[in-house]
Design an enzyme around this catalytic site. Structure first.
Site, PDB file in Angstrom:
ATOM      1  N   ARG A   1     -40.913  -1.687 -50.564  1.00 17.62           N
ATOM      2  CA  ARG A   1     -40.837  -1.092 -49.313  1.00 17.62           C
ATOM      3  C   ARG A   1     -42.738  -0.382 -49.640  1.00 17.62           C
ATOM      4  NH1 ARG A   1     -36.399   3.030 -48.876  1.00 17.62           N
ATOM      5  NH2 ARG A   1     -36.815   3.010 -51.021  1.00 17.62           N
TER       6      ARG A   1
ATOM      7  N   ASP B   1     -39.152  -3.327 -45.632  1.00 21.87           N
ATOM      8  CA  ASP B   1     -37.863  -2.524 -46.124  1.00 21.87           C
ATOM      9  C   ASP B   1     -36.751  -3.699 -46.033  1.00 21.87           C
ATOM     10  OD1 ASP B   1     -35.502  -1.211 -46.232  1.00 21.87           O
ATOM     11  OD2 ASP B   1     -36.177   0.208 -44.824  1.00 21.87           O
TER      12      ASP B   1
ATOM     13  N   LYS C   1     -26.667  -6.076 -61.887  1.00 27.05           N
ATOM     14  CA  LYS C   1     -25.540  -5.050 -62.171  1.00 27.05           C
ATOM     15  C   LYS C   1     -25.812  -3.770 -61.746  1.00 27.05           C
ATOM     16  CE  LYS C   1     -25.596  -2.843 -65.268  1.00 27.05           C
ATOM     17  NZ  LYS C   1     -26.522  -1.857 -65.783  1.00 27.05           N
TER      18      LYS C   1
ATOM     19  N   HIS D   1     -27.685  -8.603 -68.588  1.00 29.76           N
ATOM     20  CA  HIS D   1     -28.502  -9.364 -69.491  1.00 29.76           C
ATOM     21  C   HIS D   1     -28.039  -9.382 -71.005  1.00 29.76           C
ATOM     22  CE1 HIS D   1     -29.708  -4.945 -70.214  1.00 29.76           C
ATOM     23  NE2 HIS D   1     -30.225  -5.329 -71.162  1.00 29.76           N
TER      24      HIS D   1
ATOM     25  N   LYS E   1     -28.572 -12.072 -74.956  1.00 29.43           N
ATOM     26  CA  LYS E   1     -29.156 -11.697 -76.320  1.00 29.43           C
ATOM     27  C   LYS E   1     -28.950 -12.695 -77.278  1.00 29.43           C
ATOM     28  CE  LYS E   1     -29.314  -6.776 -75.198  1.00 29.43           C
ATOM     29  NZ  LYS E   1     -30.860  -6.287 -75.337  1.00 29.43           N
TER      30      LYS E   1
ATOM     31  N   GLU F   1     -28.408   4.448 -77.119  1.00 31.65           N
ATOM     32  CA  GLU F   1     -29.936   4.341 -76.780  1.00 31.65           C
ATOM     33  C   GLU F   1     -30.343   5.902 -77.239  1.00 31.65           C
ATOM     34  OE1 GLU F   1     -30.861   2.200 -73.033  1.00 31.65           O
ATOM     35  OE2 GLU F   1     -28.865   3.330 -72.472  1.00 31.65           O
TER      36      GLU F   1
ATOM     37  N   ASP G   1     -22.719   2.110 -65.275  1.00 31.23           N
ATOM     38  CA  ASP G   1     -24.128   1.539 -65.896  1.00 31.23           C
ATOM     39  C   ASP G   1     -23.918   0.573 -67.164  1.00 31.23           C
ATOM     40  OD1 ASP G   1     -26.925   1.086 -65.795  1.00 31.23           O
ATOM     41  OD2 ASP G   1     -27.067   2.559 -67.374  1.00 31.23           O
TER      42      ASP G   1
ATOM     43  N   HIS H   1     -21.879  -4.092 -69.498  1.00 26.10           N
ATOM     44  CA  HIS H   1     -22.218  -4.549 -70.943  1.00 26.10           C
ATOM     45  C   HIS H   1     -21.061  -4.609 -71.949  1.00 26.10           C
ATOM     46  CE1 HIS H   1     -26.127  -4.728 -69.014  1.00 26.10           C
ATOM     47  NE2 HIS H   1     -26.438  -3.593 -69.484  1.00 26.10           N
TER      48      HIS H   1
ATOM     49  N   LYS I   1     -26.715   7.903 -73.865  1.00 28.19           N
ATOM     50  CA  LYS I   1     -28.129   7.841 -73.896  1.00 28.19           C
ATOM     51  C   LYS I   1     -28.659   9.368 -74.673  1.00 28.19           C
ATOM     52  CE  LYS I   1     -29.447   5.786 -69.827  1.00 28.19           C
ATOM     53  NZ  LYS I   1     -29.794   4.335 -70.184  1.00 28.19           N
TER      54      LYS I   1
HETATM   55  C1  BG6 Z   1     -29.313  -1.484 -68.403  1.00 28.16           C
HETATM   56  C2  BG6 Z   1     -29.012  -0.148 -68.009  1.00 28.16           C
HETATM   57  O1  BG6 Z   1     -28.392  -2.600 -67.845  1.00 28.16           O
HETATM   58  O2  BG6 Z   1     -29.403  -1.497 -69.768  1.00 28.16           O
HETATM   59  C3  BG6 Z   1     -29.718   0.989 -68.669  1.00 28.16           C
HETATM   60  O3  BG6 Z   1     -29.014   0.043 -66.697  1.00 28.16           O
HETATM   61  C4  BG6 Z   1     -30.098   0.569 -70.114  1.00 28.16           C
HETATM   62  O4  BG6 Z   1     -29.381   2.260 -68.344  1.00 28.16           O
HETATM   63  C5  BG6 Z   1     -30.473  -0.947 -70.350  1.00 28.16           C
HETATM   64  O5  BG6 Z   1     -30.918   1.595 -70.711  1.00 28.16           O
HETATM   65  C6  BG6 Z   1     -30.198  -1.010 -72.155  1.00 28.16           C
HETATM   66  O6  BG6 Z   1     -30.448  -2.618 -72.074  1.00 28.16           O
HETATM   67  P1  BG6 Z   1     -31.299  -2.753 -73.310  1.00 28.16           P
HETATM   68  O7  BG6 Z   1     -31.351  -4.398 -73.486  1.00 28.16           O
HETATM   69  O8  BG6 Z   1     -32.537  -2.035 -73.845  1.00 28.16           O
HETATM   70  O9  BG6 Z   1     -30.166  -2.476 -74.685  1.00 28.16           O
END
Ligand code: BG6
Length: 490
Positions: free
Chosen positions: A49, A92, A149, A179, A183, A217, A236, A241, A341
Site C-alpha cells: 500500500r 491496496d 502461514k 519454511h 531447512k 528464539e 504462529d 512449524h 520467544k
Molecule cells: C516464522 C514466525 O514463521 O518463523 C516467526 O512467524 C518466527 O515468529 C520465525 O520468528 C522463526 O523462523 P526461523 O527460521 O528464524 O527459526
C-alpha cells in the site's frame, strides 16, 4: 553454477514491504538469480500500500539486504541486474480498483506466460486477492500461488480460504509454504530415517521413551506486534512449524518420493493426533508470556510493554504441549513440543530419547548406563548427534556418555541455502513435495483449534516467564510429572 531450470516467470509479491519479503523473500530470490536458478527474463512485481517509486523500493531493499555475495563486485553487478527487474506497484490489495495498475505493469512489455503469485499478507486477504486476480484476467493456466502461514485463524477460516483458492488454482499449482520444511536438516531427516534401516528398527514405542521438539528464539516480538497480537505462539508456530516437524519424525516410510506419497503419510500422523480434552488441558498445555529479564542483561521489556502490544494482552509468547499419536508405532510415546520467544538460547532441536537397557550387566561395577539419545539440531548450526555409552579408558569399568557426530559434512564450511531459497526454487519448478496439501493444513487446524478455543472461551491467562529463561515453571513440570526432563536440564 547450475543452469536455470524454470521458464521465464512473472513473480508477483503481495506484502512487498513486510518484514518477511524484505528479510527473506527478496534475498532468497536474489540468491537464486545469482546462482542462475531463476530465468534471466523473470520479472518481479512488488505490491504494497505504501506510496513509493520502484527506485525508492529498490533502495529500501538494498538497505536491508544482508547478502554475502553483495560484498563482491560480481554480486553487486548481479544485484543491479536483478533489481532492474523489480517493479514496485503501490495499491491496496483488498480493493479491486488497484489491480488495473498491476495489469498495466505486467502488459507494458511482452510478458512471460508463467505467473507465480506470492501472498505474504494477512491470510484474511487471500480470498479477495484471488478473486481480484481472476476478475482482472491475471490468472491463466500457467499460474501458481504461494500462501504464507498461518493460513486462517481456525479450521473454518482455513477451509474457507482453501475453498476460494481452489476455484482459481489447481491443488498442484498451490504452494502452502512452511519454511521449516526447506531447512537442510529436515531434508537430512528423510535420509536419516528412510535410508538407514539401523534407525528404522528402533523407531517405535518399543525402543523410544519420548520425543522432544523445541523451537526456541531469543528475539521477542520485534516490529511485528500487529501480526503477533492476532496469532500468538499457537497459531504462529505450533499449528505449522512444530506439527510439520512432528510429522516428519513420526510418519511411516512413504512408498516413493512423490509429493502425494509423502504428504499422505504426514496426513496420517496429523489425523492420528489424540485431541486434547478440556479436562486434560492443564496437564498437557502450557502457555506463557515473557516478562522482563531477571538480570537485566541485555535489558529487555516484558511482552505487554512492547510497542503495539496491548498492556493487558493475554497472547501467549510460549507454548508447550504434550501430544500423543494414536497408532501402533507410537502407542504410549509422548511427544513434547515447545516454542517460545525471548528464551535462553536460539535453537531448534529434535531429541529422540531411547528407553534404558532392559537389564544392566554392569551393576557389580557400580557403573550407571545412560539411555541413548539422538539429538537432531536444525539451527543455529545443523548437526545430528547420537549419545552412547562407552568405557572410560583405563583400569576398572567406568562408563561414560559420549557423543557420536553423525552430521553429514560437518567439517565443511559450505553455505547452506536458506529454507525460503529452497522452497522458492521448488515453487518456481512446480515441485509441491515440501509444501502442505489442503487436507494436511485442515488436519493440523483440526487438532490445534480446540486448544486455541479452550483458551479463548476460558479467558486463559498465560503464565509469566522471565526473558532469557527456558519458559514458565509449569513447562518443567509438564515433563517432571512424567519423571522426565527437558533436554537442556538432563
Ligand atoms: C516464522 C514466525 O514463521 O518463523 C516467526 O512467524 C518466527 O515468529 C520465525 O520468528 C522463526 O523462523 P526461523 O527460521 O528464524 O527459526
Amino acid at each position: 553454477m547450475q543452469a536455470a531450470q524454470n521458464s521465464a516467470t512473472d513473480i508477483v509479491l503481495f506484502g512487498a514491504k513486510g518484514d518477511l519479503t524484505i528479510r527473506k523473500l527478496i534475498p532468497s530470490l536474489f540468491n537464486l538469480y545469482y546462482r542462475k536458478r531463476i530465468h534471466p527474463d523473470c520479472r518481479i512485481f512488488a505490491i504494497s500500500r505504501t506510496l513509493l517509486s520502484s527506485k525508492e523500493y529498490r533502495h529500501l531493499i538494498f538497505k536491508n539486504a544482508n547478502i554475502a555475495s553483495l560484498k563482491e563486485p560480481a554480486g553487486r553487478e548481479a544485484w543491479k541486474r536483478f533489481t532492474d527487474r523489480i517493479h514496485y506497484i503501490p495499491f491496496d490489495a483488498s480493493a479491486s480498483d488497484g489491480y488495473k495498475a498491476l495489469v498495466e505493469g505486467m502488459n507494458e512489455s511482452p510478458a512471460p506466460q508463467r505467473r507465480l503469485f506470492y501472498l505474504a499478507t494477512d491470510s484474511s486477504l487471500y480470498a479477495n486477492i484471488c478473486m481480484a486476480l481472476q476478475v482482472n484476467g491475471l490468472i491463466n493456466k500457467h499460474s501458481y500461488i504461494v500462501l504464507e502461514k498461518p493460513i486462517g485463524r481456525d479450521i473454518q477460516s482455513a477451509k474457507a480460504i482453501n475453498e476460494v483458492v481452489a476455484q482459481y488454482f489447481d491443488e498442484s499449482h498451490t504452494f502452502r509454504i512452511d519454511h521449516y520444511l526447506g531447512k537442510e536438516t529436515v531434508q537430512n531427516l528423510f535420509v536419516l530415517r528412510f535410508a538407514n534401516p539401523l534407525f528404522e528398527f528402533q523407531w517405535n514405542y518399543q525402543f523410544i521413551d519420548h520425543i522432544q521438539i523445541t523451537i526456541a528464539e531469543t528475539i521477542g516480538v520485534e516490529e511485528r506486534a500487529d501480526f503477533y497480537e492476532n496469532v500468538g505462539a499457537m497459531r504462529d508456530m505450533l499449528q505449522n512449524h512444530l506439527l510439520q516437524l512432528l510429522c516428519i519424525i513420526a510418519m511411516e516410510p512413504p512408498i516413493n518420493d512423490k509429493a502425494d506419497s509423502i504428504r499422505d503419510e504426514k496426513l496420517k500422523v496429523l489425523r492420528a493426533l489424540r485431541p486434547i480434552k478440556p479436562e486434560l488441558f492443564a496437564r498437557q498445555v502450557i502457555r506463557g508470556q515473557y516478562t522482563e529479564s531477571l538480570n537485566g542483561r541485555p535489558r529487555s521489556v516484558s511482552y505487554t510493554q512492547e510497542k503495539g502490544v496491548s498492556p493487558d494482552s493475554t497472547v501467549e509468547t510460549f507454548v508447550a504441549v504434550k501430544a500423543r499419536i494414536d497408532n501402533w508405532r507410537w502407542a504410549g510415546v509422548p511427544f513434547y513440543l515447545r516454542t517460545g520467544k525471548k528464551l535462553a538460547q536460539r535453537c531448534c532441536e529434535i531429541v529422540v530419547q531411547f528407553k534404558p537397557i532392559p537389564h544392566s550387566m554392569f551393576e557389580s561395577f557400580n557403573a550407571a548406563t545412560q539411555p541413548n539419545k539422538l539429538i537432531i539440531r536444525l539451527q543455529p548450526e545443523e548437526s545430528i548427534r547420537l549419545k552412547i555409552c562407552s568405557k572410560e579408558t583405563g583400569t576398572g569399568m567406568n562408563i561414560k556418555s559420549t557423543e557420536l557426530n553423525l552430521s553429514p559434512n560437518h567439517t565443511s564450511d559450505r553455505v547452506l541455502p536458506d529454507g525460503y531459497e529452497r522452497l522458492l526454487d521448488d515453487a518456481l519448478n512446480g515441485k509441491t513435495t515440501l509444501f502442505m496439501r489442503r487436507d494436511e493444513l485442515e488436519a493440523a487446524w483440526q487438532w490445534v483449534d480446540p486448544i486455541v478455543h479452550y483458551c479463548t472461551e476460558n479467558h486463559h491467562v498465560p503464565e509469566p516467564y522471565n526473558a532469557g529463561s527456558w519458559g514458565p515453571p509449569s513447562s518443567t513440570l509438564l515433563l517432571a510429572r512424567d519423571g522426565r526432563l527437558w533436554h537442556e536440564m538432563s
